[in-house]
Write a protein that holds these residues in place. Structure first.
Motif, PDB file in Angstrom:
ATOM      1  N   SER A 176      48.764 -26.521  26.057  1.00  0.00           N
ATOM      2  CA  SER A 176      48.927 -27.043  27.407  1.00  0.00           C
ATOM      3  C   SER A 176      48.208 -28.378  27.470  1.00  0.00           C
ATOM      4  O   SER A 176      47.054 -28.494  27.059  1.00  0.00           O
ATOM      5  CB  SER A 176      48.335 -26.080  28.442  1.00  0.00           C
ATOM      6  OG  SER A 176      49.118 -24.907  28.548  1.00  0.00           O
ATOM      7  N   PHE A 177      48.904 -29.386  27.981  1.00  0.00           N
ATOM      8  CA  PHE A 177      48.338 -30.726  28.084  1.00  0.00           C
ATOM      9  C   PHE A 177      47.954 -30.973  29.540  1.00  0.00           C
ATOM     10  O   PHE A 177      48.826 -31.041  30.415  1.00  0.00           O
ATOM     11  CB  PHE A 177      49.349 -31.763  27.605  1.00  0.00           C
ATOM     12  CG  PHE A 177      49.745 -31.590  26.168  1.00  0.00           C
ATOM     13  CD1 PHE A 177      49.041 -32.228  25.157  1.00  0.00           C
ATOM     14  CD2 PHE A 177      50.809 -30.754  25.824  1.00  0.00           C
ATOM     15  CE1 PHE A 177      49.398 -32.058  23.822  1.00  0.00           C
ATOM     16  CE2 PHE A 177      51.174 -30.569  24.495  1.00  0.00           C
ATOM     17  CZ  PHE A 177      50.465 -31.224  23.492  1.00  0.00           C
ATOM     18  N   VAL A 178      46.665 -31.071  29.812  1.00  0.00           N
ATOM     19  CA  VAL A 178      46.184 -31.346  31.169  1.00  0.00           C
ATOM     20  C   VAL A 178      46.311 -32.842  31.400  1.00  0.00           C
ATOM     21  O   VAL A 178      45.736 -33.647  30.668  1.00  0.00           O
ATOM     22  CB  VAL A 178      44.727 -30.891  31.341  1.00  0.00           C
ATOM     23  CG1 VAL A 178      44.260 -31.158  32.773  1.00  0.00           C
ATOM     24  CG2 VAL A 178      44.587 -29.404  31.008  1.00  0.00           C
ATOM     25  N   LEU A 179      47.082 -33.210  32.412  1.00  0.00           N
ATOM     26  CA  LEU A 179      47.410 -34.608  32.655  1.00  0.00           C
ATOM     27  C   LEU A 179      46.506 -35.236  33.717  1.00  0.00           C
ATOM     28  O   LEU A 179      46.065 -34.558  34.656  1.00  0.00           O
ATOM     29  CB  LEU A 179      48.873 -34.729  33.090  1.00  0.00           C
ATOM     30  CG  LEU A 179      49.909 -34.143  32.116  1.00  0.00           C
ATOM     31  CD1 LEU A 179      51.306 -34.299  32.692  1.00  0.00           C
ATOM     32  CD2 LEU A 179      49.816 -34.807  30.741  1.00  0.00           C
ATOM     33  N   ASP A 180      46.265 -36.515  33.556  1.00  0.00           N
ATOM     34  CA  ASP A 180      45.540 -37.285  34.568  1.00  0.00           C
ATOM     35  C   ASP A 180      46.528 -37.622  35.683  1.00  0.00           C
ATOM     36  O   ASP A 180      47.368 -38.509  35.539  1.00  0.00           O
ATOM     37  CB  ASP A 180      44.974 -38.555  33.933  1.00  0.00           C
ATOM     38  CG  ASP A 180      44.160 -39.374  34.923  1.00  0.00           C
ATOM     39  OD1 ASP A 180      44.076 -38.976  36.103  1.00  0.00           O
ATOM     40  OD2 ASP A 180      43.614 -40.411  34.513  1.00  0.00           O
ATOM     41  N   ASP A 181      46.410 -36.911  36.785  1.00  0.00           N
ATOM     42  CA  ASP A 181      47.403 -37.031  37.857  1.00  0.00           C
ATOM     43  C   ASP A 181      46.943 -37.941  38.988  1.00  0.00           C
ATOM     44  O   ASP A 181      47.515 -37.927  40.071  1.00  0.00           O
ATOM     45  CB  ASP A 181      47.757 -35.654  38.411  1.00  0.00           C
ATOM     46  CG  ASP A 181      46.530 -34.933  38.960  1.00  0.00           C
ATOM     47  OD1 ASP A 181      45.413 -35.460  38.790  1.00  0.00           O
ATOM     48  OD2 ASP A 181      46.696 -33.862  39.563  1.00  0.00           O
ATOM     49  N   THR A 182      45.914 -38.736  38.735  1.00  0.00           N
ATOM     50  CA  THR A 182      45.380 -39.556  39.823  1.00  0.00           C
ATOM     51  C   THR A 182      46.373 -40.603  40.323  1.00  0.00           C
ATOM     52  O   THR A 182      46.253 -41.086  41.459  1.00  0.00           O
ATOM     53  CB  THR A 182      44.086 -40.273  39.378  1.00  0.00           C
ATOM     54  OG1 THR A 182      44.348 -41.025  38.177  1.00  0.00           O
ATOM     55  CG2 THR A 182      42.992 -39.256  39.085  1.00  0.00           C
ATOM     56  N   GLN A 183      47.346 -40.977  39.504  1.00  0.00           N
ATOM     57  CA  GLN A 183      48.343 -41.961  39.934  1.00  0.00           C
ATOM     58  C   GLN A 183      49.629 -41.305  40.428  1.00  0.00           C
ATOM     59  O   GLN A 183      50.580 -41.998  40.787  1.00  0.00           O
ATOM     60  CB  GLN A 183      48.650 -42.916  38.779  1.00  0.00           C
ATOM     61  CG  GLN A 183      47.451 -43.780  38.379  1.00  0.00           C
ATOM     62  CD  GLN A 183      47.800 -44.776  37.294  1.00  0.00           C
ATOM     63  OE1 GLN A 183      48.788 -44.633  36.592  1.00  0.00           O
ATOM     64  NE2 GLN A 183      46.985 -45.801  37.150  1.00  0.00           N
TER      65      GLN A 183
END
Length: 211
Positions: A176-183
């Motif tokens: 599982s790839f935890v993504l940087d969702d700040t954008q």
């Protein structure tokens, strides 16, 4: 598959300092004295360099990260620490219950692997959280890689918001790839419109979980 929130504990490093004294004297005596003190000081002593981990210890593959494999007995993990690594216990809160986990890091670094356990007849490695940029897949993917690169290398079957983490799941790779969702849009309804095909390709990976 639900991705539980995790607390990452870092290893504390210790620093060493040495003080040199100097007598007031003529230039020749002063230089000689300083040389003698330098030879006797801890900073001038000869110490063995820290072992350098093997490159294979940083390879992420299905079911394992370096020398740590899913299903490995915890006793084996603790008694066979890879060369150049250090291990320590930490405590996580999972489903409002305390659970022991293990932090495995290169000796000169504060980030590495967070290893979670599952205990039945015996305790075994359950999940491996990759937290260091040094760990890479054979394709060179790791923390800081872009979602577009991940999608090219692994089939992504699901994207979901799970316990405040926006994850892209590849069941085939067991990752599982935890993504940087700040954008990305922060509204839950807008998040629900995302699927593996429409996540922006430049979205960064900030953590990888092997299960």
């Amino acid at each position: 598959m639900m991705i539980r929130n995790m607390i990452y504990a870092i290893l504390l490093g210790a620093g060493m300092a040495a003080c040199l004294s100097q007598q007031e004297n003529d230039e020749e005596t002063q230089a000689e004295t300083m040389q003698q003190e330098e030879n006797l000081s801890p900073t001038g002593s000869t110490t063995e360099p820290a072992p350098i981990p093997e490159p294979a210890s940083f390879v992420i593959e299905k079911g394992r990260a370096g020398d740590v494999a899913i299903g490995m007995p915890i006793d084996e993990l603790r008694s066979n620490v890879p060369m150049g690594f250090a291990i320590r216990d930490t405590t996580l809160m999972l489903e409002e219950q305390q659970s022991t986990a293990y932090v495995l890091t290169p000796q000169d670094q504060d980030k590495g692997l967070l290893v979670e356990q599952q205990c039945e007849a015996e305790c075994r490695v359950w999940r491996i959280n990759v937290l260091s940029t040094d760990f890479k897949t054979p394709q060179g993917l790791g923390i800081g890689s872009k979602y577009g690169e991940v999608k090219e290398a692994y089939p992504i079957g699901t994207v979901a918001l799970a316990e405040d983490n926006f994850v892209a799941v590849s069941e085939e790779a067991g990752m599982s790839f935890v993504l940087d969702d700040t954008q990305l849009p922060q509204d839950a309804q807008d998040r629900g419109r995302y699927n593996p095909g429409n996540i922006p390709a430049n979205t960064l990976v900030k953590r990888i979980i092997l299960y």
